[in-house]
Design a protein around this motif. Structure first.
Motif, PDB file in Angstrom:
ATOM      1  N   ASN A   1       0.870  -1.163   0.000  1.00 59.96           N
ATOM      2  CA  ASN A   1       0.000   0.000   0.000  1.00 59.96           C
ATOM      3  C   ASN A   1       0.910   1.216   0.000  1.00 59.96           C
ATOM      4  O   ASN A   1       1.816   1.333   0.832  1.00 59.96           O
ATOM      5  CB  ASN A   1      -0.892  -0.002   1.247  1.00 59.96           C
ATOM      6  CG  ASN A   1      -1.830  -1.187   1.249  1.00 59.96           C
ATOM      7  OD1 ASN A   1      -2.459  -1.494   0.247  1.00 59.96           O
ATOM      8  ND2 ASN A   1      -1.937  -1.875   2.378  1.00 59.96           N
ATOM      9  N   ARG A   2       0.694   2.117  -0.938  1.00 62.98           N
ATOM     10  CA  ARG A   2       1.695   3.161  -1.169  1.00 62.98           C
ATOM     11  C   ARG A   2       1.014   4.478  -1.522  1.00 62.98           C
ATOM     12  O   ARG A   2       0.003   4.518  -2.228  1.00 62.98           O
ATOM     13  CB  ARG A   2       2.626   2.720  -2.295  1.00 62.98           C
ATOM     14  CG  ARG A   2       3.779   3.640  -2.606  1.00 62.98           C
ATOM     15  CD  ARG A   2       4.624   3.055  -3.722  1.00 62.98           C
ATOM     16  NE  ARG A   2       5.285   1.830  -3.314  1.00 62.98           N
ATOM     17  CZ  ARG A   2       6.529   1.780  -2.842  1.00 62.98           C
ATOM     18  NH1 ARG A   2       7.223   2.899  -2.727  1.00 62.98           N
ATOM     19  NH2 ARG A   2       7.074   0.635  -2.499  1.00 62.98           N
TER      20      ARG A   2
ATOM     21  N   ASN B   1      -3.512   0.833  -3.243  1.00 65.26           N
ATOM     22  CA  ASN B   1      -3.869   0.016  -2.084  1.00 65.26           C
ATOM     23  C   ASN B   1      -4.299  -1.364  -2.550  1.00 65.26           C
ATOM     24  O   ASN B   1      -5.028  -1.499  -3.547  1.00 65.26           O
ATOM     25  CB  ASN B   1      -5.012   0.661  -1.286  1.00 65.26           C
ATOM     26  CG  ASN B   1      -4.559   1.892  -0.537  1.00 65.26           C
ATOM     27  OD1 ASN B   1      -4.072   1.813   0.570  1.00 65.26           O
ATOM     28  ND2 ASN B   1      -4.725   3.054  -1.179  1.00 65.26           N
ATOM     29  N   TYR B   2      -3.843  -2.394  -1.816  1.00 67.63           N
ATOM     30  CA  TYR B   2      -4.290  -3.766  -2.079  1.00 67.63           C
ATOM     31  C   TYR B   2      -5.335  -4.118  -1.032  1.00 67.63           C
ATOM     32  O   TYR B   2      -5.049  -4.166   0.171  1.00 67.63           O
ATOM     33  CB  TYR B   2      -3.113  -4.745  -2.044  1.00 67.63           C
ATOM     34  CG  TYR B   2      -2.436  -4.859  -3.373  1.00 67.63           C
ATOM     35  CD1 TYR B   2      -2.780  -5.865  -4.270  1.00 67.63           C
ATOM     36  CD2 TYR B   2      -1.484  -3.917  -3.768  1.00 67.63           C
ATOM     37  CE1 TYR B   2      -2.165  -5.959  -5.511  1.00 67.63           C
ATOM     38  CE2 TYR B   2      -0.875  -3.997  -5.002  1.00 67.63           C
ATOM     39  CZ  TYR B   2      -1.218  -5.020  -5.865  1.00 67.63           C
ATOM     40  OH  TYR B   2      -0.622  -5.095  -7.094  1.00 67.63           O
TER      41      TYR B   2
ATOM     42  N   TRP C   1      -7.516  -8.236  -5.138  1.00 70.05           N
ATOM     43  CA  TRP C   1      -8.116  -6.963  -5.558  1.00 70.05           C
ATOM     44  C   TRP C   1      -7.251  -5.793  -5.086  1.00 70.05           C
ATOM     45  O   TRP C   1      -6.782  -5.765  -3.945  1.00 70.05           O
ATOM     46  CB  TRP C   1      -9.533  -6.797  -4.989  1.00 70.05           C
ATOM     47  CG  TRP C   1     -10.536  -7.702  -5.639  1.00 70.05           C
ATOM     48  CD1 TRP C   1     -10.979  -8.896  -5.196  1.00 70.05           C
ATOM     49  CD2 TRP C   1     -11.177  -7.472  -6.890  1.00 70.05           C
ATOM     50  NE1 TRP C   1     -11.861  -9.459  -6.074  1.00 70.05           N
ATOM     51  CE2 TRP C   1     -12.023  -8.597  -7.141  1.00 70.05           C
ATOM     52  CE3 TRP C   1     -11.151  -6.449  -7.831  1.00 70.05           C
ATOM     53  CZ2 TRP C   1     -12.804  -8.704  -8.272  1.00 70.05           C
ATOM     54  CZ3 TRP C   1     -11.943  -6.560  -8.967  1.00 70.05           C
ATOM     55  CH2 TRP C   1     -12.759  -7.677  -9.175  1.00 70.05           C
ATOM     56  N   GLY C   2      -7.047  -4.840  -6.001  1.00 70.55           N
ATOM     57  CA  GLY C   2      -6.315  -3.636  -5.668  1.00 70.55           C
ATOM     58  C   GLY C   2      -6.997  -2.425  -6.268  1.00 70.55           C
ATOM     59  O   GLY C   2      -7.784  -2.528  -7.223  1.00 70.55           O
ATOM     60  N   ILE C   3      -6.714  -1.277  -5.703  1.00 66.92           N
ATOM     61  CA  ILE C   3      -7.270  -0.019  -6.216  1.00 66.92           C
ATOM     62  C   ILE C   3      -6.155   1.014  -6.234  1.00 66.92           C
ATOM     63  O   ILE C   3      -5.316   1.046  -5.331  1.00 66.92           O
ATOM     64  CB  ILE C   3      -8.466   0.455  -5.348  1.00 66.92           C
ATOM     65  CG1 ILE C   3      -9.083   1.717  -5.967  1.00 66.92           C
ATOM     66  CG2 ILE C   3      -8.033   0.683  -3.902  1.00 66.92           C
ATOM     67  CD1 ILE C   3     -10.396   2.114  -5.306  1.00 66.92           C
TER      68      ILE C   3
ATOM     69  N   TRP D   1       3.312   0.940   3.234  1.00 68.29           N
ATOM     70  CA  TRP D   1       3.048   0.092   4.390  1.00 68.29           C
ATOM     71  C   TRP D   1       2.363  -1.177   3.889  1.00 68.29           C
ATOM     72  O   TRP D   1       1.825  -1.208   2.790  1.00 68.29           O
ATOM     73  CB  TRP D   1       2.188   0.827   5.414  1.00 68.29           C
ATOM     74  CG  TRP D   1       0.803   1.145   4.918  1.00 68.29           C
ATOM     75  CD1 TRP D   1      -0.335   0.439   5.124  1.00 68.29           C
ATOM     76  CD2 TRP D   1       0.419   2.271   4.104  1.00 68.29           C
ATOM     77  NE1 TRP D   1      -1.402   1.039   4.516  1.00 68.29           N
ATOM     78  CE2 TRP D   1      -0.971   2.165   3.873  1.00 68.29           C
ATOM     79  CE3 TRP D   1       1.116   3.355   3.559  1.00 68.29           C
ATOM     80  CZ2 TRP D   1      -1.671   3.087   3.131  1.00 68.29           C
ATOM     81  CZ3 TRP D   1       0.412   4.277   2.826  1.00 68.29           C
ATOM     82  CH2 TRP D   1      -0.966   4.143   2.607  1.00 68.29           C
ATOM     83  N   ASP D   2       2.463  -2.241   4.664  1.00 63.59           N
ATOM     84  CA  ASP D   2       1.820  -3.476   4.220  1.00 63.59           C
ATOM     85  C   ASP D   2       0.738  -3.868   5.208  1.00 63.59           C
ATOM     86  O   ASP D   2       0.438  -3.122   6.138  1.00 63.59           O
ATOM     87  CB  ASP D   2       2.858  -4.600   4.066  1.00 63.59           C
ATOM     88  CG  ASP D   2       3.662  -4.812   5.332  1.00 63.59           C
ATOM     89  OD1 ASP D   2       3.185  -4.430   6.408  1.00 63.59           O
ATOM     90  OD2 ASP D   2       4.781  -5.363   5.222  1.00 63.59           O
TER      91      ASP D   2
END
Length: 977
Positions: free
Chosen positions: A686-687, A711-712, A717-719, A976-977
């Motif tokens: 996520n960045r 963001n995952y 699924w990611g956006i 961050w993850d």
């Protein structure tokens, strides 16, 4: 029972016993000998191997075995008796004579050892010495016999006769008989002649004279003793017991004489199986005098002979109360409890005994027994207590490491190895074990450092260098392994095993030609030999498979498996080769056979099945397999890495990242893993970040600044979204201004072999406001194939300042196909169609086709060299090209190069160049009309913060646009993850 034996006893000892039982004597011999290389003083294994040699018709081979065992266990009567019986069976009278003397002298020093057994040995040796006229040695034997006898006179007299040079026995007997006829009351002469007759085995004559002597001198004990000696020589123990009854009842005996005869009677009771009667006597001796340690020892020995171990233990313990400083008897008690009773509970007593005596072998035996027959968890408590007592003893440290490994406590095993190396620096076997553990824990750097240091210290030790090179390969360092194997080859160039591992290194480094040449050498060394062992045949088969995998190779493997059905490594090799050549059905059959035959090798079999499922792209099945295996073995770092690789291959990015992070933290921050994590973070974190870009094409300039976020939501699924502001200055259009644009998109990888993405976009400028739409799909039907398609509708094009200045809209369709040859070569082709549209109605259709070939020349750093061909054609409507000066048509050839490298785990750098040729535009290599350079770096400043910077320079002669271009790119992002 077979499985029970397998787990209760050391592997080689158990296999030796099983093969002996099935009359596979050569196999049995091999495993017994393997076991004895580590446990040379093990009585059971030695006696079994000696028995195997006797069954093989080679009893002479057992002699040195039994002699070595007796030297290792000098106070063990059973060991000594086994050697004596063996020599009797061989009829090696001289060696038997020497051994009897040696054993008798040694056991005569043990106070509680039955004197009768010593006397029997000495008497047998004495008879041989007399027969062979070894008078000096016969005399020495009699000197030993005299103090062991209740009445030493008879031996002393014989000693005197030998001393006088007595040789003519028959004449002496005749003279003595004549003397007796004259004087039957000649007491001494009667004794002498009877003794000589017994020595000469003239038992009947001696018996008559004894009977006469008893009748003439009923109260004298000497003739009763001679009768006893006569029956002893005849080995008539029941008669000896009868002889002792009247002898003991004689009134003229001293107390010591009577006690001696009673003890002889007790010993005979034991030898004749009259245990109850013997124990009554021994208990009586102790009751008479409890201060005499020998009385205690005699009773204890009797109880041991009767196998009354509980009573013997109680008597031992009572004895040690009376005589607390007798470490020899304490040792006997400890051995009784451990080896005979097999009582593993009195660990405090055992520990106290080890602390007093420093008996490493005893401490080691307890540890192995607890590990094999109780549990490794119980054994650990014992091992942790004895480790400080023997800090420099490898066998103890090795036991500790083995016990930790059985509990899957690999870090604890490694700590033991490192502590031992502090006490014994450079210990070769421990260094290899530590390197193997580092590798298992996925700390390859430490493993490599240890192995390289070991090789550096042993430049002339061929076997050490070969093992170090092999382990470097297995630790994931084939180049370092190859260097050390080359060093070993200078010492011994024709070793097949060395060449095999060298070939494996070449394979891992993609040096196919060198790998095949080495495999050919192996075939040359082994192929013409009529007989090779199973390990060399394994090497030959695998080398042949590397050269060419054919039906004949498969047949050879099948034949070898029939001949060596219990050779696990051979089955494993065959499985690997089948998987590499995508023979999945046959590989599954081999794996199923392995599971049935070697259920104890479940960890290895799990890794093999995982590899098969991975090659078959059965991601979910592999995930289930590895997850279950990790639940059973939580510290299995290699399995966790396999699971992470599977998540990555299945495009389950978040799970892959989490699992790789776990492996990284538990592998002492392996540098290669750090590089892998860096790549994964760049894709799956996520960045959020910002970026600035300056583009200058001659006088045309664009400055771009923007924000982006990704963001995952889950593994599938990611956006993501971006917002940009472009400030442009286009002298060719006499225009300046700004454009705001952005998009929001979602992506999914939940479909097998597919990744799809779609979203909406927008753009706002002084000339246009437009919404847009985009969609893309990536399809990967196999590991080396991929297809990408993308469609953009109504995109306000920022690629040229003129596009922004004129409000150019583009509809774009793109299709790319890529193919990977092996690990180095790749080919991709792309076709793109663009429809450009200006607000004033002018438009153009652009077709572009590109083919790219690339070859990876070297690794670490990675350098690629390639060729690219680009074809472009613009079909303009109205005055489109008059407004925007695009190249109407080009056919360009490029030579390209790219270098990229992780300078260190947190800093990645890449650079590249191109040089082109386009005769249609009169651009030539040799004139430098078409070339460019680029560089880029990504720096992980903090765990959560990245900085990116890049610069591109290009030179190209274009109508209406200056020949030089510059692009500066700066960005910073947090993740961050």
């Amino acid at each position: 029972m077979f499985l029970l034996g397998w787990f209760l006893y050391p592997r080689e000892l158990f296999l030796g016993f099983i093969y002996e039982g099935t009359s596979s004597l050569e196999q049995s011999q091999k495993y017994y000998e393997t076991f004895l290389t580590r446990h040379s003083s093990n009585r059971f294994a030695t006696l079994r191997l000696a028995h195997v040699f006797e069954r093989m018709g080679e009893p002479h081979r057992a002699t040195p075995l039994l002699e070595n065992l007796r030297r290792a266990r000098p106070k063990d009567w059973k060991t000594a008796k086994a050697l004596l019986d063996h020599l009797r069976n061989l009829n090696d009278e001289e060696k038997l004579f020497r051994t009897e003397l040696e054993v008798a002298r040694q056991f005569s020093l043990i106070q509680r050892f039955p004197k009768a057994k010593i006397r029997n040995l000495l008497l047998e040796a004495y008879q041989y010495a007399r027969w062979m006229q070894k008078n000096d040695e016969a005399y020495a034997i009699l000197e030993l016999l005299a103090p062991l006898s209740p009445k030493p006179d008879e031996y002393e007299y014989l000693m005197e006769m030998i001393h006088l040079g007595y040789k003519q026995t028959d004449k002496i007997i005749a003279l003595m008989k004549q003397r007796l006829q004259k004087d039957p009351q000649d007491f001494l002469t009667r004794e002498d002649v009877i003794a000589i007759l017994i020595l000469e085995k003239k038992y009947q004559e001696a018996s008559g004279l004894i009977d006469e002597g008893v009748a003439l001198f009923p109260e004298k004990p000497s003739f009763y003793q001679l009768r006893l000696t006569l029956h002893q020589k005849q080995n008539d123990k029941m008669a000896m017991l009868k002889d002792l009854v009247p002898l003991i009842s004689l009134s003229g005996l001293s107390a010591d004489q009577r006690l001696g005869f009673e003890k002889q009677m007790a010993s005979l009771y034991l030898e004749t199986g009259l245990q109850k009667e013997a124990l009554v006597l021994y208990r009586g001796f102790l009751d008479r005098d409890r201060s005499d340690a020998q009385n205690w020892k005699d009773l204890i020995n009797a109880l041991l002979d009767c196998r009354r171990f509980d009573e013997a233990t109680a008597t031992f313990q009572e004895y040690l109360v009376y005589f607390p400083g007798d470490l020899e008897m304490e040792k006997e008690l400890a051995d009784l409890l451990l080896y005979e009773i097999k009582d593993y509970s009195p660990l405090s007593f055992y520990l106290s005994h080890v602390q007093k005596t420093s008996r490493e072998s005893f401490a080691l035996d307890i540890g192995y027994v607890l590990m094999e027959e109780v549990s490794p968890a119980v054994a650990e408590g014992w091992i942790q207590k004895i480790l400080p007592l023997f800090p420099r003893h490898f066998e103890i440290a090795d036991l500790a490491m083995e016990n930790s490994i059985r509990q899957k406590k690999y870090r604890q095993a490694l700590e033991t190895a490192l502590n031992f190396l502090k006490n014994v620096p450079h210990h070769e076997e421990t260094t290899l074990r530590a390197a193997n553990l580092y590798s298992h824990l996925f700390n390859r750097k430490k493993a490599i450092d240890l192995l390289q240091e070991l090789a550096h210290r042993s430049p002339r030790k061929f076997l050490t260098l070969r093992e170090a090179g092999k382990m470097l390969l297995l630790a994931g360092a084939p180049r370092e392994g190859m260097e050390i194997l080359h060093q070993a080859s200078r010492l011994k160039a024709d070793d097949p095993e060395l060449m095999f591992w060298l070939s494996e290194c070449y394979q891992a480094l993609d040096q196919e030609n060198r790998a095949k040449k080495t495999a050919e050498k192996i075939r040359g060394l082994l192929g013409e030999q009529k007989s090779i062992n199973h390990e060399l045949e394994r090497i030959l088969l695998k080398s042949s498979a590397h050269l060419s995998f054919s039906q004949q190779v498969e047949k050879n493997y099948d034949d070898a498996l029939k001949r060596f059905p219990r050779f696990f490594d051979l089955h494993s090799d065959y499985f690997e080769i089948l998987v590499d050549h995508r023979r999945f059905k046959r590989a599954r059959q081999v794996l199923d056979h392995l599971k049935k035959t070697w259920p104890e090798e479940m960890a290895s079999l799990t890794a093999m099945e995982s590899r098969l499922l991975f090659k078959q792209r059965k991601w979910q099945a592999n995930i289930q397999l590895l997850t279950k295996a990790i639940e059973i073995e939580p510290e299995a770092i290699l399995l966790k890495k396999e699971l992470a690789e599977t998540f990555k291959a299945a495009k389950m990015g978040k799970s892959a990242l989490d699992k790789f992070e776990e492996v990284y933290l538990t592998s002492d921050h392996d540098p290669q893993m750090a590089v892998m994590l860096k790549e994964l973070h760049s894709i799956y974190d996520n960045r959020i970040g910002s970026r600035f870009r300056l583009t200058q094409l001659g006088d045309e300039t664009t400055r771009t600044a923007g924000l982006f976020s990704k963001n995952y939501l889950s593994d599938h699924w990611g956006i993501e979204g971006e917002f940009w502001v472009d400030f442009f200055d286009s002298p060719s259009q006499n225009s300046q201004g700004e454009v705001e644009r952005g998009f929001v998109g979602v992506s999914s990888t939940s479909l097998e072999n597919w990744k799809v993405e779609s979203g909406i976009s927008f753009a706002i400028s002084s000339l246009r406001k437009t919404p847009g739409f985009f969609a893309s799909a990536l399809f990967e039907p196999a590991e080396n194939w991929s297809f990408l398609s993308r469609f953009d509708y109504r995109r306000l094009n920022p690629e040229l300042p003129q596009f922004l200045a004129t409000g150019n809209l583009s509809d774009t369709a793109q299709l790319t196909a890529s193919y990977q040859w092996g690990k180095r070569a790749s080919l991709s082709t792309t076709y793109e169609f663009d429809r450009h549209l200006l607000p004033t109605g002018e438009n153009a259709f652009q077709h572009e086709a590109t083919a790219v070939f690339s070859y990876l020349v070297s690794k670490k750093p990675d350098f690629s060299f390639g060729y690219q061909f680009s074809f472009l054609h613009v079909d303009a409507q109205n005055d489109y090209l008059g407004i925007i000066p695009l190249i109407e048509e080009q056919q360009t050839h490029y030579l390209t190069g790219q270098l990229n490298h992780f300078v260190f785990p947190t800093l990645f750098w890449e650079g590249g160049f191109f040089i082109g040729e386009d005769t249609s535009r009169n651009l030539h290599f040799y004139e430098g009309d078409l070339w460019g350079l680029r560089t880029r770096m990504v720096w992980n400043i903090l765990d959560w913060l990245d900085m990116e910077a890049g610069y591109d320079f290009g030179r190209e002669t274009l109508g209406g646009i200056s020949g030089e271009s510059h692009l500066v790119d700066l960005g910073v992002s947090g993740h961050w993850d």
